[in-house]
Design an enzyme around this catalytic site. Structure first.
Site, PDB file in Angstrom:
ATOM      1  CG  ASN A  36      33.836  40.887  45.489  1.00 11.14           C
ATOM      2  OD1 ASN A  36      33.469  40.959  46.662  1.00 11.14           O
ATOM      3  ND2 ASN A  36      34.274  41.947  44.844  1.00 11.14           N
ATOM      4  CB  CYS A  87      40.391  38.891  39.628  1.00 11.62           C
ATOM      5  SG  CYS A  87      41.122  37.335  40.166  1.00 11.62           S
ATOM      6  NE  ARG A  88      36.589  39.490  35.947  1.00 10.89           N
ATOM      7  CZ  ARG A  88      35.681  38.757  35.327  1.00 10.89           C
ATOM      8  NH1 ARG A  88      35.418  38.997  34.053  1.00 10.89           N
ATOM      9  NH2 ARG A  88      35.044  37.791  35.958  1.00 10.89           N
ATOM     10  CB  SER A  89      34.193  43.456  41.118  1.00  9.56           C
ATOM     11  OG  SER A  89      34.277  42.393  42.020  1.00  9.56           O
ATOM     12  CG  ASP A 145      38.078  35.241  35.110  1.00  7.18           C
ATOM     13  OD1 ASP A 145      38.962  35.667  35.876  1.00  7.18           O
ATOM     14  OD2 ASP A 145      37.366  34.256  35.360  1.00  7.18           O
ATOM     15  CB  CYS A 166      33.870  40.378  38.601  1.00  6.57           C
ATOM     16  SG  CYS A 166      34.735  40.111  40.171  1.00  6.57           S
TER      17      CYS A 166
HETATM   18  P1  4NP Z   1      36.945  37.602  39.221  1.00  5.51           P
HETATM   19  O1  4NP Z   1      37.887  36.375  38.817  1.00  5.51           O
HETATM   20  O2  4NP Z   1      35.543  37.213  38.797  1.00  5.51           O
HETATM   21  O3  4NP Z   1      37.490  38.728  38.429  1.00  5.51           O
HETATM   22  O4  4NP Z   1      37.084  37.778  40.706  1.00  5.51           O
HETATM   23  C1  4NP Z   1      37.678  35.049  39.214  1.00  5.51           C
HETATM   24  C2  4NP Z   1      38.050  34.640  40.480  1.00  5.51           C
HETATM   25  C3  4NP Z   1      37.902  33.330  40.852  1.00  5.51           C
HETATM   26  C4  4NP Z   1      37.374  32.419  39.946  1.00  5.51           C
HETATM   27  C5  4NP Z   1      36.998  32.837  38.691  1.00  5.51           C
HETATM   28  C6  4NP Z   1      37.151  34.160  38.326  1.00  5.51           C
HETATM   29  N1  4NP Z   1      37.236  31.052  40.322  1.00  5.51           N
HETATM   30  O5  4NP Z   1      36.914  30.223  39.442  1.00  5.51           O
HETATM   31  O6  4NP Z   1      37.453  30.699  41.498  1.00  5.51           O
END
Ligand code: 4NP
Length: 151
Positions: free
Chosen positions: A10, A12-14, A122, A7
């Site tokens: 790294n 939240c989703r992955s 996201d 993702c």
């Molecule tokens: P992820 O979510 O890609 O599912 O881990 C996010 C985590 C942090 C951010 C964006 C998306 N950020 O902007 O810091």
């Protein structure tokens, strides 16, 4: 078989996709490997978002020990299956090494909804119910992925 979930951050989703897939592999008695990484390095070394940890724990899955890391060029060579959460991830991964990724890069929701290029949204700026929704989508998509990979 080495599966890599990717993702953006790294956190939240992955990591959730990694934990869920690890559980599903154990359920199926498959000794495949699963790992995760982010296309961005902003959260390098951080634990998963507490909302991802909580939602995984609600399904008896522990992801609290995972640590965020940035996707590397080497990951793309070493993984058998590279799984992107959304089209932006997909494009960023593809750009890093078009040749290595051409036959093993997939958008995760396409295992459930072929060719629709749907995203796992996201949830970073969302609520805990967004995380629950993401978790359910990932359970369904990861199950569909394994069904198709063992065929
Ligand atoms: P992820 O979510 O890609 O599912 O881990 C996010 C985590 C942090 C951010 C964006 C998306 N950020 O902007 O810091």
């Amino acid at each position: 078989m080495k599966i890599l979930m990717v993702c953006l951050g790294n956190i939240c989703r992955s990591p959730l996709a990694e934990g869920i897939t690890r559980q599903l592999l154990a359920d199926r008695k498959l000794s495949w490997q699963v790992d995760s990484a982010g296309t961005a390095g902003w959260h390098e070394g951080a634990s998963p978002d507490s909302r991802s940890i909580d939602v995984a724990r609600n399904h008896q899955i522990d992801i609290s020990h995972l640590k965020a890391r940035r996707l590397t060029y080497l990951d793309l060579q070493e993984s058998d299956l590279i799984i992107a959460m959304d089209s932006q991830n997909y494009q960023d991964i593809r750009r890093l090494d078009p040749k290595a990724t051409q036959d093993k890069l997939y958008l995760i929701m396409n295992f459930l909804y072929p060719d629709q290029n749907r995203a796992v949204p996201d949830p970073y700026y969302g609520t805990s119910s967004d995380f629950e929704e993401v978790c359910q989508m990932l359970f369904d998509a990861c199950n569909a992925m394994l069904d198709q990979m063992v065929k």
